[in-house]
Design a protein around this motif. Structure first.
Motif, PDB file in Angstrom:
ATOM      1  N   PHE A   1       0.874  -1.269   0.039  1.00  0.00           N
ATOM      2  CA  PHE A   1      -0.061   0.069  -0.096  1.00  0.00           C
ATOM      3  C   PHE A   1       0.961   1.342  -0.073  1.00  0.00           C
ATOM      4  O   PHE A   1       0.355   2.316  -0.502  1.00  0.00           O
ATOM      5  N   GLN A   2       2.120   1.205   0.563  1.00  0.00           N
ATOM      6  CA  GLN A   2       3.035   2.389   0.424  1.00  0.00           C
ATOM      7  C   GLN A   2       3.384   2.370  -0.932  1.00  0.00           C
ATOM      8  O   GLN A   2       3.486   3.634  -1.352  1.00  0.00           O
TER       9      GLN A   2
ATOM     10  N   THR B   1      -1.434   4.656  -0.993  1.00  0.00           N
ATOM     11  CA  THR B   1      -2.668   4.514  -0.435  1.00  0.00           C
ATOM     12  C   THR B   1      -2.639   4.330   0.925  1.00  0.00           C
ATOM     13  O   THR B   1      -2.073   3.583   1.388  1.00  0.00           O
ATOM     14  N   ASP B   2      -3.660   5.075   1.751  1.00  0.00           N
ATOM     15  CA  ASP B   2      -4.048   4.751   2.772  1.00  0.00           C
ATOM     16  C   ASP B   2      -4.644   3.339   3.127  1.00  0.00           C
ATOM     17  O   ASP B   2      -5.386   3.175   2.426  1.00  0.00           O
ATOM     18  N   TRP B   3      -4.263   2.743   4.309  1.00  0.00           N
ATOM     19  CA  TRP B   3      -4.883   1.448   4.672  1.00  0.00           C
ATOM     20  C   TRP B   3      -4.983   1.046   5.945  1.00  0.00           C
ATOM     21  O   TRP B   3      -3.990   1.246   6.748  1.00  0.00           O
TER      22      TRP B   3
ATOM     23  N   LEU C   1     -10.303  -8.466   0.178  1.00  0.00           N
ATOM     24  CA  LEU C   1     -10.590  -8.728  -1.451  1.00  0.00           C
ATOM     25  C   LEU C   1     -11.701  -8.042  -1.788  1.00  0.00           C
ATOM     26  O   LEU C   1     -11.878  -7.870  -2.922  1.00  0.00           O
ATOM     27  N   SER C   2     -12.701  -7.896  -0.947  1.00  0.00           N
ATOM     28  CA  SER C   2     -14.178  -7.431  -1.479  1.00  0.00           C
ATOM     29  C   SER C   2     -13.990  -5.849  -1.651  1.00  0.00           C
ATOM     30  O   SER C   2     -14.949  -5.053  -1.904  1.00  0.00           O
ATOM     31  N   THR C   3     -12.878  -5.332  -0.916  1.00  0.00           N
ATOM     32  CA  THR C   3     -12.795  -3.907  -0.729  1.00  0.00           C
ATOM     33  C   THR C   3     -11.907  -3.322  -2.336  1.00  0.00           C
ATOM     34  O   THR C   3     -10.921  -3.565  -2.649  1.00  0.00           O
ATOM     35  N   ASN C   4     -12.570  -2.428  -2.827  1.00  0.00           N
ATOM     36  CA  ASN C   4     -11.943  -1.862  -3.986  1.00  0.00           C
ATOM     37  C   ASN C   4     -11.035  -0.605  -3.583  1.00  0.00           C
ATOM     38  O   ASN C   4     -11.441   0.574  -3.382  1.00  0.00           O
ATOM     39  N   PHE C   5      -9.862  -0.904  -3.390  1.00  0.00           N
ATOM     40  CA  PHE C   5      -8.794  -0.004  -2.942  1.00  0.00           C
ATOM     41  C   PHE C   5      -8.285   1.060  -4.202  1.00  0.00           C
ATOM     42  O   PHE C   5      -7.762   1.853  -3.836  1.00  0.00           O
ATOM     43  N   ASN C   6      -8.433   0.247  -5.380  1.00  0.00           N
ATOM     44  CA  ASN C   6      -7.970   1.228  -6.507  1.00  0.00           C
ATOM     45  C   ASN C   6      -6.439   1.477  -6.533  1.00  0.00           C
ATOM     46  O   ASN C   6      -6.176   2.771  -6.432  1.00  0.00           O
ATOM     47  N   GLY C   7      -5.884   0.649  -5.926  1.00  0.00           N
ATOM     48  CA  GLY C   7      -4.010   0.881  -5.580  1.00  0.00           C
ATOM     49  C   GLY C   7      -3.476   1.514  -6.731  1.00  0.00           C
ATOM     50  O   GLY C   7      -3.036   2.480  -6.428  1.00  0.00           O
ATOM     51  N   PHE C   8      -3.461   0.784  -7.876  1.00  0.00           N
ATOM     52  CA  PHE C   8      -2.482   1.364  -8.831  1.00  0.00           C
ATOM     53  C   PHE C   8      -2.929   2.076  -9.861  1.00  0.00           C
ATOM     54  O   PHE C   8      -2.736   2.325 -11.149  1.00  0.00           O
TER      55      PHE C   8
ATOM     56  N   CYS D   1      -1.483  -8.334  -5.214  1.00  0.00           N
ATOM     57  CA  CYS D   1      -2.138  -8.817  -4.264  1.00  0.00           C
ATOM     58  C   CYS D   1      -2.378 -10.253  -4.225  1.00  0.00           C
ATOM     59  O   CYS D   1      -2.153 -10.967  -3.179  1.00  0.00           O
ATOM     60  N   ILE D   2      -2.423 -10.843  -5.039  1.00  0.00           N
ATOM     61  CA  ILE D   2      -2.692 -12.374  -5.202  1.00  0.00           C
ATOM     62  C   ILE D   2      -1.501 -13.072  -5.163  1.00  0.00           C
ATOM     63  O   ILE D   2      -1.155 -14.072  -4.638  1.00  0.00           O
TER      64      ILE D   2
END
Length: 287
Positions: free
Chosen positions: A233-234, A238-240, A250-257, A271-272
């Motif tokens: 996440f760093q 993205t804050d986490w 897995l159910s949360t849409n973090f929109n990481g990249f 993630c996987i």
């Protein structure tokens, strides 16, 4: 004789084994699904042989047992079908089979019920049916059922199908992530439930050697795994806040990249990959 018995009946299995537990869980699961399904259906009266007069939803917005609780409390058989209470021809013949004489207030309820059912039509040539209240056509569709379940606050979170099955990883890895999210992967706690007569020694996480091994511990709460998630996440800036379970993760849409196709593919793969690597390391230490 012993050999014949073995060949005929198969090897001996202890009672209370994993097969019995699996059957019980399957029955409970089917009952839960049936209960959820019934919320969105209502009965259409035909001959009245399959619809319970008091318990099923077929007249009004609630079952008659809910609309008239005082009458329900003095009924001998609450599962009686409509056809056993009402005759098919008019004027209706009534057979409520109360367990005692009715009080004045109960008689008023009964009169109101009989007036309400005066518009009812029973046809002996047409069977009872169900209608699907969520669809304009009143026909069941998986789409409407899925949407209804996902909108109810007391329903479980909807599994992130696209996150797993659309990811650019081998199919066996996708299947593995599905098992992780549904707590079906063979961690020590699950193996202990499947074989309660075989104690695991020791029944702890092989990576931390401190806590019991569960899906949520191994793939989320284990200290090294938690550090890897924080690092990911760093990198994504993205804050986490660590969720309660890996399913929530897995159910949360973090929109990481980012929301671009490339960003989504990279985030899914990263993630996987974390879960896949920690599972490989765990197995390497055991086997």
């Amino acid at each position: 004789m012993a050999l014949k018995a073995k060949s005929k009946w198969g090897p001996y299995k202890k009672r209370g084994s994993s097969q019995g537990l699996g059957k019980a869980k399957e029955i409970i699961w089917l009952a839960q699904i049936s209960q959820e399904f019934s919320k969105f259906t209502r009965f259409v009266v035909g001959d009245g042989d399959r619809i319970r007069f008091w318990e099923d939803l077929w007249w009004g917005d609630q079952p008659l047992g809910v609309q008239y609780p005082r009458l329900l409390s003095v009924v001998t058989d609450k599962n009686t079908p409509i056809s056993s209470i009402l005759g098919s021809t008019r004027p209706f013949s009534w057979n409520f089979n109360f367990c005692r004489n009715l009080s004045d207030s109960e008689i008023e309820d009964l009169e109101g019920l009989m007036r309400s059912l005066d518009r009812l039509h029973i046809s002996r040539s047409v069977p009872d049916m169900r209608s699907w209240s969520l669809s304009p056509s009143e026909l069941f569709t998986v789409k409407y059922f899925f949407l209804a379940l996902s909108q109810f606050s007391d329903s479980p979170l909807v599994f992130p199908t696209k996150f797993v099955w659309n990811s650019q990883v081998p199919f066996k890895v996708k299947s593995f992530v599905w098992l992780v999210a549904h707590k079906k992967v063979n961690t020590n706690d699950l193996l202990q439930l499947r074989r309660p007569y075989k104690a695991l020694s020791p029944d702890i996480c092989k990576l931390c050697m401190k806590h019991g091994e569960t899906v949520n511990h191994l793939f989320l709460h284990y200290s090294l795994m938690m550090g890897l998630w924080h690092k990911l996440f760093q990198l994504a800036k993205t804050d986490w806040v660590p969720p309660k379970s890996i399913f929530d993760m897995l159910s949360t849409n973090f929109n990481g990249f980012g929301s671009s196709k490339r960003g989504i593919v990279l985030w899914q793969a990263a993630c996987i990959a974390l879960m896949w690597v920690v599972w490989w390391e765990r197995n390497a230490r055991i086997f």
